[in-house]
Write a protein that holds these residues in place. Structure first.
Motif, PDB file in Angstrom:
ATOM      1  N   ARG A 177      -1.925 -13.883  -0.660  1.00 19.98           N
ATOM      2  CA  ARG A 177      -1.344 -12.386  -0.255  1.00 19.98           C
ATOM      3  C   ARG A 177      -1.929 -11.587  -1.410  1.00 19.98           C
ATOM      4  NH1 ARG A 177       4.833 -11.919   1.177  1.00 19.98           N
ATOM      5  NH2 ARG A 177       4.960 -12.378  -1.242  1.00 19.98           N
ATOM      6  N   ASP A 178      -2.549 -10.580  -0.956  1.00 14.80           N
ATOM      7  CA  ASP A 178      -3.238  -9.788  -2.038  1.00 14.80           C
ATOM      8  C   ASP A 178      -2.450  -8.247  -1.862  1.00 14.80           C
ATOM      9  OD1 ASP A 178      -5.386 -11.183  -2.808  1.00 14.80           O
ATOM     10  OD2 ASP A 178      -6.223 -10.840  -0.680  1.00 14.80           O
ATOM     11  N   VAL A 179      -2.621  -7.575  -3.218  1.00 20.00           N
ATOM     12  CA  VAL A 179      -1.977  -6.364  -3.430  1.00 20.00           C
ATOM     13  C   VAL A 179      -2.735  -5.430  -2.431  1.00 20.00           C
ATOM     14  CG1 VAL A 179      -1.398  -4.634  -5.352  1.00 20.00           C
ATOM     15  CG2 VAL A 179      -0.918  -6.950  -5.659  1.00 20.00           C
ATOM     16  N   TYR A 180      -1.862  -4.455  -2.064  1.00 18.51           N
ATOM     17  CA  TYR A 180      -2.590  -3.256  -1.331  1.00 18.51           C
ATOM     18  C   TYR A 180      -1.831  -2.113  -1.817  1.00 18.51           C
ATOM     19  CZ  TYR A 180       1.244  -3.413   2.033  1.00 18.51           C
ATOM     20  OH  TYR A 180       2.369  -3.168   2.586  1.00 18.51           O
ATOM     21  N   GLU A 181      -2.340  -0.968  -1.492  1.00 14.90           N
ATOM     22  CA  GLU A 181      -1.772   0.407  -1.889  1.00 14.90           C
ATOM     23  C   GLU A 181      -1.877   1.237  -0.382  1.00 14.90           C
ATOM     24  OE1 GLU A 181      -2.553   2.053  -5.917  1.00 14.90           O
ATOM     25  OE2 GLU A 181      -4.199   0.610  -5.579  1.00 14.90           O
ATOM     26  N   TYR A 182      -1.120   1.923  -0.373  1.00 10.78           N
ATOM     27  CA  TYR A 182      -1.038   2.813   0.911  1.00 10.78           C
ATOM     28  C   TYR A 182      -0.178   4.343   0.536  1.00 10.78           C
ATOM     29  CZ  TYR A 182       3.873   2.233   2.198  1.00 10.78           C
ATOM     30  OH  TYR A 182       5.256   2.349   2.193  1.00 10.78           O
ATOM     31  N   ALA A 183      -0.681   5.168   1.484  1.00 11.65           N
ATOM     32  CA  ALA A 183      -0.146   6.233   1.539  1.00 11.65           C
ATOM     33  C   ALA A 183      -0.065   6.881   2.832  1.00 11.65           C
ATOM     34  CB  ALA A 183      -0.764   7.285   0.465  1.00 11.65           C
ATOM     35  N   LEU A 186       2.095  -6.618  -0.567  1.00 13.67           N
ATOM     36  CA  LEU A 186       1.460  -7.432  -0.605  1.00 13.67           C
ATOM     37  C   LEU A 186       1.051  -7.972   0.802  1.00 13.67           C
ATOM     38  CD1 LEU A 186       3.394  -9.844  -2.906  1.00 13.67           C
ATOM     39  CD2 LEU A 186       1.204  -8.887  -3.505  1.00 13.67           C
ATOM     40  N   THR A 187      -0.220  -8.325   1.142  1.00 12.52           N
ATOM     41  CA  THR A 187      -0.569  -8.716   2.695  1.00 12.52           C
ATOM     42  C   THR A 187      -1.737  -9.745   2.541  1.00 12.52           C
ATOM     43  OG1 THR A 187      -1.440  -7.824   4.584  1.00 12.52           O
ATOM     44  CG2 THR A 187      -2.602  -6.965   2.519  1.00 12.52           C
ATOM     45  N   VAL A 188      -1.621 -10.504   3.654  1.00 16.20           N
ATOM     46  CA  VAL A 188      -2.671 -11.655   4.055  1.00 16.20           C
ATOM     47  C   VAL A 188      -3.729 -10.914   4.761  1.00 16.20           C
ATOM     48  CG1 VAL A 188      -1.140 -13.643   3.670  1.00 16.20           C
ATOM     49  CG2 VAL A 188      -1.446 -12.623   6.027  1.00 16.20           C
ATOM     50  N   ASP A 189      -3.182  -9.686   5.375  1.00 20.29           N
ATOM     51  CA  ASP A 189      -4.260  -9.082   6.495  1.00 20.29           C
ATOM     52  C   ASP A 189      -4.223  -7.727   6.213  1.00 20.29           C
ATOM     53  OD1 ASP A 189      -6.033  -8.492   8.495  1.00 20.29           O
ATOM     54  OD2 ASP A 189      -5.125  -9.578  10.002  1.00 20.29           O
ATOM     55  N   PRO A 190      -5.117  -6.879   5.635  1.00 23.28           N
ATOM     56  CA  PRO A 190      -5.008  -5.453   5.546  1.00 23.28           C
ATOM     57  C   PRO A 190      -5.066  -4.933   7.076  1.00 23.28           C
ATOM     58  CG  PRO A 190      -6.823  -6.373   4.172  1.00 23.28           C
ATOM     59  CD  PRO A 190      -6.218  -7.413   4.767  1.00 23.28           C
ATOM     60  N   ASP A 191      -5.924  -5.400   7.809  1.00 21.50           N
ATOM     61  CA  ASP A 191      -5.931  -4.453   9.142  1.00 21.50           C
ATOM     62  C   ASP A 191      -4.657  -4.715   9.838  1.00 21.50           C
ATOM     63  OD1 ASP A 191      -8.352  -3.705   9.459  1.00 21.50           O
ATOM     64  OD2 ASP A 191      -9.420  -5.541   9.966  1.00 21.50           O
ATOM     65  N   GLU A 199      -1.485  -5.217   8.389  1.00 22.33           N
ATOM     66  CA  GLU A 199      -0.739  -4.307   7.538  1.00 22.33           C
ATOM     67  C   GLU A 199      -0.765  -2.784   8.033  1.00 22.33           C
ATOM     68  OE1 GLU A 199       2.367  -4.012   5.414  1.00 22.33           O
ATOM     69  OE2 GLU A 199       1.588  -5.822   6.072  1.00 22.33           O
ATOM     70  N   LEU A 200      -2.039  -2.296   8.112  1.00 26.67           N
ATOM     71  CA  LEU A 200      -2.449  -1.084   8.417  1.00 26.67           C
ATOM     72  C   LEU A 200      -1.860  -0.657   9.838  1.00 26.67           C
ATOM     73  CD1 LEU A 200      -3.664   1.781   7.778  1.00 26.67           C
ATOM     74  CD2 LEU A 200      -5.709   0.916   8.709  1.00 26.67           C
ATOM     75  N   LYS A 240       5.181   1.962  12.193  1.00 30.93           N
ATOM     76  CA  LYS A 240       6.526   2.112  11.622  1.00 30.93           C
ATOM     77  C   LYS A 240       6.561   3.511  11.222  1.00 30.93           C
ATOM     78  CE  LYS A 240       9.476   0.547   7.752  1.00 30.93           C
ATOM     79  NZ  LYS A 240       9.524  -0.356   6.748  1.00 30.93           N
ATOM     80  N   LEU A 241       5.559   4.138  10.395  1.00 36.02           N
ATOM     81  CA  LEU A 241       5.687   5.547   9.852  1.00 36.02           C
ATOM     82  C   LEU A 241       5.131   6.795  10.736  1.00 36.02           C
ATOM     83  CD1 LEU A 241       4.397   3.973   6.454  1.00 36.02           C
ATOM     84  CD2 LEU A 241       6.971   4.347   7.148  1.00 36.02           C
ATOM     85  N   VAL A 242       4.189   6.406  11.507  1.00 31.84           N
ATOM     86  CA  VAL A 242       3.534   7.595  12.275  1.00 31.84           C
ATOM     87  C   VAL A 242       4.137   7.604  13.621  1.00 31.84           C
ATOM     88  CG1 VAL A 242       1.172   8.563  13.091  1.00 31.84           C
ATOM     89  CG2 VAL A 242       1.459   7.302  10.704  1.00 31.84           C
ATOM     90  N   ARG A 243       4.068   6.497  14.467  1.00 40.26           N
ATOM     91  CA  ARG A 243       4.350   6.572  15.925  1.00 40.26           C
ATOM     92  C   ARG A 243       5.803   6.810  16.129  1.00 40.26           C
ATOM     93  NH1 ARG A 243       0.363   4.565  18.887  1.00 40.26           N
ATOM     94  NH2 ARG A 243      -0.882   3.008  18.233  1.00 40.26           N
TER      95      ARG A 243
END
Length: 125
Positions: free
Chosen positions: A3-9, A107-112, A114-115, A121-124
């Motif tokens: 799992r890798d760290v990601y950032e989002y906004a 943390l994610t194993v797959d950024p796509d 996760e996006l 969750k946040l837009v729809r």
């Protein structure tokens, strides 16, 4: 699985900045270990017009699409920047109609995947 760290906004639309009302219209995700930067946007014109009946929907759509374009490989003003530099520029605070919210991490194993999860969750609605 690593799992890798990601950032989002969240990318939000604030049609009347002085009122501070907003709708979520996209998500921007950056994962440095995977060399990944991507934005996904969708504008709900009905919700936008509820906040501002006179909003220019097409202008807002163009502004939102700039986030997607800035993440791609197309030539443009941000193309010479690193992906991290682009993410920082795109998430810098602004007092404009289209702006990003605060940066969060995970943390994610797959950024796509996760996006897509964050977008649902946040837009729809």
């Amino acid at each position: 699985m690593t799992r890798d760290v990601y950032e989002y906004a969240v990318i939000r639309v604030v049609p009347r900045v002085e009122r501070g009302e907003q709708i979520n219209a996209g998500v921007l995700l950056y994962c440095q270990p995977r060399d990944y930067l991507c934005a996904r946007v969708a504008l709900d014109p009905v919700r936008l017009r509820c906040l501002d009946p006179g909003a220019d929907v097409e202008a807002v759509r163009r502004a939102l699409s700039a986030y997607e374009l800035a993440c791609g490989d197309e030539p443009g003003p941000l193309a010479v920047e690193s992906l991290g530099g682009r993410f920082r520029w795109l998430t810098a605070p602004r007092s404009t109609i289209v702006q990003s919210g605060p940066v969060h991490a995970g943390l994610t194993v797959d950024p796509d995947t996760e996006l897509a999860r964050l977008f649902d969750k946040l837009v729809r609605v």
